[in-house]
Design an enzyme around this catalytic site. Structure first.
Site, PDB file in Angstrom:
ATOM      1  N   LYS A  92      15.671   2.904   9.915  1.00 45.49           N
ATOM      2  CA  LYS A  92      16.763   2.628   8.966  1.00 45.49           C
ATOM      3  C   LYS A  92      16.865   1.135   8.707  1.00 45.49           C
ATOM      4  O   LYS A  92      16.952   0.688   7.575  1.00 45.49           O
ATOM      5  CB  LYS A  92      18.121   3.098   9.504  1.00 45.49           C
ATOM      6  CG  LYS A  92      18.455   4.558   9.499  1.00 45.49           C
ATOM      7  CD  LYS A  92      18.698   5.204   8.188  1.00 45.49           C
ATOM      8  CE  LYS A  92      17.418   5.730   7.605  1.00 45.49           C
ATOM      9  NZ  LYS A  92      17.137   7.104   7.794  1.00 45.49           N
ATOM     10  N   GLU A 151      14.716   6.132  14.857  1.00 42.58           N
ATOM     11  CA  GLU A 151      15.413   6.303  13.587  1.00 42.58           C
ATOM     12  C   GLU A 151      16.219   5.043  13.246  1.00 42.58           C
ATOM     13  O   GLU A 151      16.248   4.610  12.084  1.00 42.58           O
ATOM     14  CB  GLU A 151      16.305   7.549  13.677  1.00 42.58           C
ATOM     15  CG  GLU A 151      17.191   7.841  12.484  1.00 42.58           C
ATOM     16  CD  GLU A 151      16.440   8.073  11.182  1.00 42.58           C
ATOM     17  OE1 GLU A 151      15.198   8.172  11.179  1.00 42.58           O
ATOM     18  OE2 GLU A 151      17.116   8.105  10.134  1.00 42.58           O
ATOM     19  N   LYS A 168      12.233   8.130  -2.817  1.00 42.01           N
ATOM     20  CA  LYS A 168      13.033   9.151  -2.140  1.00 42.01           C
ATOM     21  C   LYS A 168      12.208  10.385  -1.811  1.00 42.01           C
ATOM     22  O   LYS A 168      12.271  10.917  -0.721  1.00 42.01           O
ATOM     23  CB  LYS A 168      14.227   9.524  -3.025  1.00 42.01           C
ATOM     24  CG  LYS A 168      15.160  10.557  -2.405  1.00 42.01           C
ATOM     25  CD  LYS A 168      15.897   9.981  -1.220  1.00 42.01           C
ATOM     26  CE  LYS A 168      16.799  10.973  -0.530  1.00 42.01           C
ATOM     27  NZ  LYS A 168      17.127  10.505   0.831  1.00 42.01           N
ATOM     28  N   CYS A 203       7.122   8.572  -8.854  1.00 41.19           N
ATOM     29  CA  CYS A 203       7.231   8.669 -10.313  1.00 41.19           C
ATOM     30  C   CYS A 203       8.203   9.780 -10.710  1.00 41.19           C
ATOM     31  O   CYS A 203       8.389  10.751  -9.974  1.00 41.19           O
ATOM     32  CB  CYS A 203       5.876   9.001 -10.910  1.00 41.19           C
ATOM     33  SG  CYS A 203       4.599   7.829 -10.482  1.00 41.19           S
ATOM     34  N   ARG A 237      14.694   7.673  -6.831  1.00 47.17           N
ATOM     35  CA  ARG A 237      13.419   8.085  -6.236  1.00 47.17           C
ATOM     36  C   ARG A 237      12.502   6.896  -5.971  1.00 47.17           C
ATOM     37  O   ARG A 237      11.533   7.023  -5.223  1.00 47.17           O
ATOM     38  CB  ARG A 237      12.699   9.056  -7.168  1.00 47.17           C
ATOM     39  CG  ARG A 237      13.417  10.385  -7.311  1.00 47.17           C
ATOM     40  CD  ARG A 237      12.894  11.145  -8.507  1.00 47.17           C
ATOM     41  NE  ARG A 237      11.506  11.523  -8.348  1.00 47.17           N
ATOM     42  CZ  ARG A 237      11.087  12.723  -7.964  1.00 47.17           C
ATOM     43  NH1 ARG A 237      11.967  13.655  -7.703  1.00 47.17           N
ATOM     44  NH2 ARG A 237       9.805  12.990  -7.853  1.00 47.17           N
ATOM     45  N   GLU A 284      13.825  -0.304   6.729  1.00 40.44           N
ATOM     46  CA  GLU A 284      13.622   0.130   5.343  1.00 40.44           C
ATOM     47  C   GLU A 284      14.662  -0.416   4.372  1.00 40.44           C
ATOM     48  O   GLU A 284      14.344  -0.615   3.201  1.00 40.44           O
ATOM     49  CB  GLU A 284      13.496   1.656   5.226  1.00 40.44           C
ATOM     50  CG  GLU A 284      14.767   2.449   5.431  1.00 40.44           C
ATOM     51  CD  GLU A 284      14.547   3.951   5.226  1.00 40.44           C
ATOM     52  OE1 GLU A 284      15.186   4.723   5.955  1.00 40.44           O
ATOM     53  OE2 GLU A 284      13.753   4.343   4.366  1.00 40.44           O
ATOM     54  N   TRP A 327       5.795   4.675 -10.153  1.00 43.59           N
ATOM     55  CA  TRP A 327       5.700   4.051  -8.832  1.00 43.59           C
ATOM     56  C   TRP A 327       4.211   3.823  -8.631  1.00 43.59           C
ATOM     57  O   TRP A 327       3.448   4.779  -8.457  1.00 43.59           O
ATOM     58  CB  TRP A 327       6.265   5.013  -7.795  1.00 43.59           C
ATOM     59  CG  TRP A 327       6.449   4.453  -6.428  1.00 43.59           C
ATOM     60  CD1 TRP A 327       7.486   3.676  -5.986  1.00 43.59           C
ATOM     61  CD2 TRP A 327       5.592   4.659  -5.295  1.00 43.59           C
ATOM     62  NE1 TRP A 327       7.312   3.379  -4.662  1.00 43.59           N
ATOM     63  CE2 TRP A 327       6.166   3.964  -4.206  1.00 43.59           C
ATOM     64  CE3 TRP A 327       4.396   5.344  -5.093  1.00 43.59           C
ATOM     65  CZ2 TRP A 327       5.590   3.949  -2.941  1.00 43.59           C
ATOM     66  CZ3 TRP A 327       3.827   5.328  -3.839  1.00 43.59           C
ATOM     67  CH2 TRP A 327       4.424   4.643  -2.774  1.00 43.59           C
ATOM     68  N   ASN A 353       2.890  12.639 -13.076  1.00 41.55           N
ATOM     69  CA  ASN A 353       3.242  12.358 -11.667  1.00 41.55           C
ATOM     70  C   ASN A 353       2.096  12.861 -10.808  1.00 41.55           C
ATOM     71  O   ASN A 353       1.499  13.900 -11.128  1.00 41.55           O
ATOM     72  CB  ASN A 353       4.485  13.135 -11.235  1.00 41.55           C
ATOM     73  CG  ASN A 353       5.752  12.493 -11.722  1.00 41.55           C
ATOM     74  OD1 ASN A 353       5.714  11.502 -12.447  1.00 41.55           O
ATOM     75  ND2 ASN A 353       6.870  13.068 -11.333  1.00 41.55           N
ATOM     76  N   GLY A 354       1.849  12.192  -9.693  1.00 40.52           N
ATOM     77  CA  GLY A 354       0.794  12.653  -8.793  1.00 40.52           C
ATOM     78  C   GLY A 354      -0.434  11.776  -8.921  1.00 40.52           C
ATOM     79  O   GLY A 354      -0.366  10.647  -9.429  1.00 40.52           O
ATOM     80  N   HIS A 380       6.376  -1.908  29.885  1.00 37.99           N
ATOM     81  CA  HIS A 380       4.962  -1.690  29.596  1.00 37.99           C
ATOM     82  C   HIS A 380       4.511  -2.452  28.355  1.00 37.99           C
ATOM     83  O   HIS A 380       3.492  -2.129  27.762  1.00 37.99           O
ATOM     84  CB  HIS A 380       4.688  -0.190  29.456  1.00 37.99           C
ATOM     85  CG  HIS A 380       5.054   0.573  30.686  1.00 37.99           C
ATOM     86  ND1 HIS A 380       4.324   0.494  31.843  1.00 37.99           N
ATOM     87  CD2 HIS A 380       6.120   1.366  30.962  1.00 37.99           C
ATOM     88  CE1 HIS A 380       4.904   1.235  32.774  1.00 37.99           C
ATOM     89  NE2 HIS A 380       6.009   1.777  32.258  1.00 37.99           N
TER      90      HIS A 380
HETATM   91  C1  F6R Z   1      13.739   7.451   5.677  1.00 39.76           C
HETATM   92  C2  F6R Z   1      13.402   8.649   4.905  1.00 39.76           C
HETATM   93  C3  F6R Z   1      11.993   9.090   4.926  1.00 39.76           C
HETATM   94  C4  F6R Z   1      11.901  10.617   4.764  1.00 39.76           C
HETATM   95  C5  F6R Z   1      10.433  11.042   4.634  1.00 39.76           C
HETATM   96  C6  F6R Z   1      10.280  12.543   4.558  1.00 39.76           C
HETATM   97  O1  F6R Z   1      15.105   7.155   5.615  1.00 39.76           O
HETATM   98  O2  F6R Z   1      14.227   9.214   4.253  1.00 39.76           O
HETATM   99  O3  F6R Z   1      11.342   8.679   6.084  1.00 39.76           O
HETATM  100  O4  F6R Z   1      12.488  11.219   5.868  1.00 39.76           O
HETATM  101  O5  F6R Z   1       9.884  10.457   3.491  1.00 39.76           O
HETATM  102  O6  F6R Z   1      10.965  13.057   3.466  1.00 39.76           O
HETATM  103  P1  F6R Z   1      11.438  14.562   3.424  1.00 39.76           P
HETATM  104  O7  F6R Z   1      12.473  14.732   4.471  1.00 39.76           O
HETATM  105  O8  F6R Z   1      11.984  14.757   2.031  1.00 39.76           O
HETATM  106  O9  F6R Z   1      10.214  15.393   3.687  1.00 39.76           O
END
Ligand code: F6R
Length: 612
Positions: A489, A485, A607, A2, A27, A492, A74, A98-99, A508
């Protein structure tokens, strides 16, 4: 997650609030709303979907007003519907939040017995009714909010307005970020300073528990009813540069910014091929004493931490544990004396990582332990930076794409600097090794530029992924986290199911998945594990799997039938994970673009994950 924007001014602020919401779109959200006070009335519009839908509704209704609050939601409690979108209204009060209010059900039951009627399924609506109810015992909006706050359990940031207070915006910060943007003859609030950058570069960062009253010309911050001073921070232009430029997506721009971002991040700590004398010098005594490192992080930042574990053990002989914050915080961890607790976070506001940090600090105090806390973070003004003993900034500039790219590789660069620093202080690494690694670190930006030259080749390969349902990423050593990773990527932003595995684990279990429909991405730097990795590639090929190999140009691995090889420039094996991040980012990006997804704002994701 949010987003909140609000303001009190002399001019009509509806455009400013909408522009602010647009700047928070990155976000992640699913509905948006806005409320303005005009001539003793609350004017409200809410819409499901993008902010442009709300913008059109505000234009159609010709809403204007000089006091207002706005929100991108959100969904947590209740579906993304118009009724659940904020602001929520009770009587003459409007609230954005928010929250999460954890005890909202209990509060809702009490309010319903008092006759309040709920029109949404959200936790937020209780706040609007509670403030409305508190106004029966005081004419002051500030006082009413002060009476409500102790009743709320959870993490929240609030923006509150009332028709009888047309020059007053009340805001609360308790566990969710909130900044005040200081204007000239007008003041604003937001959950993220980015929303307010077109209006001001002067900010007050509220602290946990702060309640503030903003008018056009005054800002008062209260703690337990007492007025307190909070400094104004002026941001410089580098922090505020967040446009897409000539790129089609923020993510692509951010991938291409990595050579410069790494250069900025390492320059702050280096003097030629040596660490600067003053680099983290105030932590020298603590670093000398630590016996181990415990890293806590989420998602991509967690993957950076996993790589740092290899570096700590290989380079400076220091035990290092890495754990996902959402697990760490709930398993009653034993806090150990002389440990460096290191939080890694792009945003510095991730709810689980912050909660883990606070829990560590509380436990350490109660047991009189000597621990050190530190943040590696991309936001200098974030809660994590402010609440740790030491911090090391990644100088990546704002990262807008939800999928983390330059924040990740700069985290790796920062972690390498930290490992070299701790090893130097503890004398577990030689000066020659440090200077060799630093020399190699200086080469990384150029190697990244060369690696980016593979963009068209990777674009061509990505066409072979478009129709796929699943994908495997394999790597060994420090490239196991890069495999994780890569899978993160791809899933997502392209929504293709992907898994990352340590290549040695193939037999395994995951080998059962391999058939001629399964693309397998291999990360093959020239290191001690290369021969073993080649055997794993044979195992995949023998089962009909199609290989996509990002391989060192001198690895001897060549393209052939069902084996596509992209050459990666040779790099010091220790630093290779920084370089091999580039092809997996480009691959995911191109596959997502070809599949037509919302690359910068993938579905269901946010984000900055400020709720758990
Ligand atoms: C994936 C991504 C998330 C963040 C995670 C932690 O591409 O960006 O997995 O890495 O939400 O966020 P931060 O780094 O802001 O604590």
């Amino acid at each position: 997650m949010c987003g909140i924007v609000g303001g009190v001014a002399e001019r009509n602020i509806s455009n400013i609030l909408i522009e602010g919401l647009k700047r928070l779109e990155y976000r992640g959200y699913d509905s948006a709303g806005l409320a303005l006070i005009n001539q003793g009335q609350i004017l409200r519009e809410r819409r499901v979907g993008k902010v442009v839908n709300l913008e059109q509704a505000v234009l159609d209704a010709q809403l204007n007003g000089s006091l207002g609050i706005a929100h991108t939601r959100w969904a947590t409690h209740g579906k993304p519907t118009e009724n659940n979108a904020h602001p929520h209204i009770s009587g003459n009060v409007a609230v954005v939040h928010n929250g999460i209010i954890e005890n909202y059900q209990e509060l809702k039951d009490q309010l319903e017995t008092l006759g309040y009627i709920f029109t949404s399924q959200t936790d937020t609506e209780v706040v609007a009714h509670l403030v409305n109810d508190a106004l029966k015992s005081t004419p002051s909006l500030l006082e009413a909010v002060r009476l409500v706050v102790p009743k709320l359990k959870g993490a929240y940031a609030l923006g509150i307005i009332h028709t009888d207070h047309p020059d007053e915006l009340i805001t609360v910060r308790e566990g969710s970020p909130l900044v005040i943007g200081v204007g000239i003859g007008e003041n604003f609030i937001s959950s993220d300073q980015l929303a307010l950058l077109p209006i001001t570069n002067r900010f007050i960062y509220l602290e946990e528990g702060d309640i503030a009253r903003l008018t056009r010309t005054t800002i008062e911050v209260f703690v337990d009813g007492q007025l307190v001073e909070r400094p104004i921070t002026e941001l410089d232009a580098t922090v505020t540069n967040a446009s897409k430029g000539r790129y089609k997506h923020y993510m692509l721009k951010e991938i291409y910014e990595q050579p410069e971002a790494i250069k900025q991040t390492i320059s702050q700590a280096l003097n030629g091929n040596a660490l600067r004398e003053d680099f983290l010098a105030n932590a020298n005594d603590q670093f000398k004493n630590i016996q181990q490192i415990q890293i806590i992080a989420c998602g991509t930042s967690y993957h950076a931490g996993m790589i740092a574990k290899y570096w700590c053990e290989q380079l400076i002989d220091l035990p290092c544990q890495v754990e996902i914050a959402s697990e760490f915080r709930y398993r009653s961890p034993v806090i150990v004396n002389q440990t460096l607790y290191l939080c890694i976070s792009q945003s510095g506001e991730t709810a689980d990582t912050l909660a883990a940090l606070r829990d560590i600090q509380k436990r350490a105090v109660s047991k009189h332990l000597d621990i050190t806390t530190m943040a590696i973070c991309n936001v200098a003004t974030s809660s994590m930076v402010r609440e740790t003993n030491y911090s090391l900034l990644t100088l990546a500039g704002p990262e807008i794409g939800v999928a983390s790219t330059k924040a990740f590789t700069t985290q790796l660069a920062a972690l390498m600097l930290l490992v070299l620093k701790i090893g130097t202080v503890k004398q577990t690494i030689t000066a020659e090794q440090v200077s060799q690694l630093i020399a190699d670190l200086w080469h990384i930006p150029k190697i990244l530029l060369d690696t980016l030259q593979n963009n068209n080749e990777i674009l061509a390969l990505s066409e072979l992924f478009v129709e796929k349902q699943h994908c495997l990423f394999l790597g060994r050593g420090t490239h196991f986290p890069i495999a994780l990773e890569g899978a993160l990527k791809l899933k997502e932003i392209s929504y293709i199911h992907a898994e990352g595995y340590a290549a040695g684990e193939l037999k395994h279990g995951p080998l059962a998945l391999v058939d001629n429909e399964m693309p397998v991405v291999i990360l093959a730097p020239k290191d001690d594990m290369l021969d073993k990795l080649k055997s794993n590639m044979e195992e995949v090929q023998a089962r009909g799997g199609e290989l996509f190999v990002f391989a060192d140009e001198n690895s001897g691995i060549k393209s052939k039938d069902r084996q596509h090889v992209v050459n990666v420039p040779t790099v010091h094996p220790t630093l290779a994970p920084i370089v091999y991040s580039i092809p997996i980012q480009l691959l995911s990006y191109h596959v997502a673009v070809l599949r037509g997804t919302d690359v910068d704002q993938p579905r269901n994701l946010a984000k900055s994950v400020t709720v758990e």
